[in-house]
Design a protein around this motif. Sequence first.
Motif, PDB file in Angstrom:
ATOM      1  N   ILE A  74       0.863  -1.181   0.000  1.00 15.83           N
ATOM      2  CA  ILE A  74       0.000   0.000   0.000  1.00 15.83           C
ATOM      3  C   ILE A  74       0.900   1.232   0.000  1.00 15.83           C
ATOM      4  CG2 ILE A  74      -1.933   1.171   1.085  1.00 15.83           C
ATOM      5  CD1 ILE A  74      -2.411  -1.297   2.747  1.00 15.83           C
ATOM      6  N   GLN A  75       0.754   2.043  -1.023  1.00 18.09           N
ATOM      7  CA  GLN A  75       1.515   3.287  -1.059  1.00 18.09           C
ATOM      8  C   GLN A  75       0.978   4.242   0.001  1.00 18.09           C
ATOM      9  OE1 GLN A  75       2.228   4.881  -5.028  1.00 18.09           O
ATOM     10  NE2 GLN A  75       1.516   2.947  -5.885  1.00 18.09           N
ATOM     11  N   SER A  76       1.797   5.188   0.406  1.00 21.60           N
ATOM     12  CA  SER A  76       1.423   6.098   1.484  1.00 21.60           C
ATOM     13  C   SER A  76       0.194   6.935   1.136  1.00 21.60           C
ATOM     14  CB  SER A  76       2.587   7.023   1.834  1.00 21.60           C
ATOM     15  OG  SER A  76       2.958   7.793   0.715  1.00 21.60           O
ATOM     16  N   SER A  77      -0.044   7.126  -0.169  1.00 21.07           N
ATOM     17  CA  SER A  77      -1.189   7.927  -0.601  1.00 21.07           C
ATOM     18  C   SER A  77      -2.467   7.105  -0.733  1.00 21.07           C
ATOM     19  CB  SER A  77      -0.884   8.590  -1.947  1.00 21.07           C
ATOM     20  OG  SER A  77      -0.598   7.592  -2.913  1.00 21.07           O
ATOM     21  N   GLN A  78      -2.363   5.802  -0.576  1.00 18.34           N
ATOM     22  CA  GLN A  78      -3.513   4.919  -0.743  1.00 18.34           C
ATOM     23  C   GLN A  78      -4.123   4.567   0.607  1.00 18.34           C
ATOM     24  OE1 GLN A  78      -1.524   1.755  -2.918  1.00 18.34           O
ATOM     25  NE2 GLN A  78      -2.416   2.469  -4.839  1.00 18.34           N
ATOM     26  N   ARG A  79      -5.379   4.105   0.550  1.00 16.38           N
ATOM     27  CA  ARG A  79      -6.072   3.694   1.768  1.00 16.38           C
ATOM     28  C   ARG A  79      -6.166   2.181   1.878  1.00 16.38           C
ATOM     29  NH1 ARG A  79      -7.266   7.090   5.874  1.00 16.38           N
ATOM     30  NH2 ARG A  79      -9.235   6.024   6.230  1.00 16.38           N
ATOM     31  N   GLU A  80      -6.217   1.503   0.706  1.00 16.99           N
ATOM     32  CA  GLU A  80      -6.306   0.061   0.748  1.00 16.99           C
ATOM     33  C   GLU A  80      -5.887  -0.560  -0.561  1.00 16.99           C
ATOM     34  OE1 GLU A  80     -10.978   0.275   0.963  1.00 16.99           O
ATOM     35  OE2 GLU A  80     -10.362  -1.776   0.541  1.00 16.99           O
ATOM     36  N   GLN A  81      -5.598  -1.869  -0.481  1.00 11.16           N
ATOM     37  CA  GLN A  81      -5.276  -2.671  -1.648  1.00 11.16           C
ATOM     38  C   GLN A  81      -5.932  -4.027  -1.466  1.00 11.16           C
ATOM     39  OE1 GLN A  81      -3.555  -2.510  -4.555  1.00 11.16           O
ATOM     40  NE2 GLN A  81      -2.929  -0.371  -4.382  1.00 11.16           N
ATOM     41  N   THR A  82      -6.330  -4.603  -2.607  1.00  8.55           N
ATOM     42  CA  THR A  82      -7.029  -5.895  -2.552  1.00  8.55           C
ATOM     43  C   THR A  82      -6.375  -6.865  -3.516  1.00  8.55           C
ATOM     44  OG1 THR A  82      -9.126  -4.869  -1.945  1.00  8.55           O
ATOM     45  CG2 THR A  82      -9.220  -7.056  -2.922  1.00  8.55           C
ATOM     46  N   SER A  83      -6.311  -8.130  -3.089  1.00 10.29           N
ATOM     47  CA  SER A  83      -5.842  -9.197  -3.957  1.00 10.29           C
ATOM     48  C   SER A  83      -6.582 -10.460  -3.565  1.00 10.29           C
ATOM     49  CB  SER A  83      -4.334  -9.400  -3.802  1.00 10.29           C
ATOM     50  OG  SER A  83      -3.898 -10.506  -4.584  1.00 10.29           O
ATOM     51  N   GLY A  84      -7.529 -10.850  -4.402  1.00  9.93           N
ATOM     52  CA  GLY A  84      -8.305 -12.050  -4.103  1.00  9.93           C
ATOM     53  C   GLY A  84      -9.063 -11.926  -2.788  1.00  9.93           C
ATOM     54  N   ARG A  85      -8.798 -12.844  -1.884  1.00  2.00           N
ATOM     55  CA  ARG A  85      -9.486 -12.831  -0.581  1.00  2.00           C
ATOM     56  C   ARG A  85      -8.792 -11.927   0.439  1.00  2.00           C
ATOM     57  NH1 ARG A  85      -8.847 -17.093   2.019  1.00  2.00           N
ATOM     58  NH2 ARG A  85      -7.299 -18.149   0.725  1.00  2.00           N
ATOM     59  N   LEU A  86      -7.754 -11.259   0.028  1.00  2.00           N
ATOM     60  CA  LEU A  86      -6.990 -10.402   0.933  1.00  2.00           C
ATOM     61  C   LEU A  86      -7.292  -8.936   0.664  1.00  2.00           C
ATOM     62  CD1 LEU A  86      -3.465 -12.091   0.686  1.00  2.00           C
ATOM     63  CD2 LEU A  86      -5.331 -12.653   2.237  1.00  2.00           C
ATOM     64  N   ASN A  87      -7.439  -8.192   1.768  1.00  2.21           N
ATOM     65  CA  ASN A  87      -7.609  -6.748   1.667  1.00  2.21           C
ATOM     66  C   ASN A  87      -6.765  -6.105   2.759  1.00  2.21           C
ATOM     67  OD1 ASN A  87      -9.101  -4.206   2.857  1.00  2.21           O
ATOM     68  ND2 ASN A  87      -9.624  -4.312   0.690  1.00  2.21           N
TER      69      ASN A  87
END
Lengths: 112, 115
Positions: free
Chosen positions: A50-63
């Motif tokens: 997760i970049q510092s400017s982002q709030r979240e990232q998702t990959s499949g069943r992972l968030n």
Amino acid sequence: KQEVTQIPAALSVPEGENLVLNCSFTDSAIYNLQWFRQDPGKGLTSLLLIQSSQREQTSGRLNASLDKSSGRSTLYIAASQPGDSATYLCAALMDSNYQLIWGAGTKLIIKP
Amino acid sequence: EAQVTQNPRYLITVTGKKLTVTCSQNMNHEYMSWYRQDPGLGLRQIYYSMNVEVTDKGDVPEGYKVSRKEKRNFPLILESPSPNQTSLYFCASSYAAYRSTDTQYFGPGTRLTVL
């Protein structure tokens, strides 16, 4: 000095449950926050960044989420499976010197 | 296959006997790093290299040496190993340390025991 903490150190849950792993950091001046998975004898595998400017990232069943202001990140695993059993590590990349500062990890066991 | 390789995977040695752990990556990465992992602690960086012939100390460099003569190789040298260097060692690489979208690729680890 940056400190990264992961609580709990170990977690055991039944298969199928949704779960959250926690990561906290003391210095919000980070470039990114990374989650890794460690399997015995197989090294570490990057899961999400997760970049510092982002709030979240998702990959499949992972968030993974990131709240810099509160110094917290969470890794959400949906519908857990026995194959998810591993140690999960978070690491903060400092924007002052690009060093990764690591938490000690959460050992996750998913019971069939 | 893109990978980071380390050798040996397991090593038992005695105090004072010089040893080298090799690390090689085939991804043309600029940044390489060595970590040690001890129970209850996060990974701690030993040394890192931003590019060929450029190396710098991490958090726990005492008792270790490194060199970066070629882009793909980054060996870790213990000139006179001591029991407190018993640990699990990881080599890692990434395209560049400062790119915010970069991730690090890790080798499988070397478990070192110093008697």
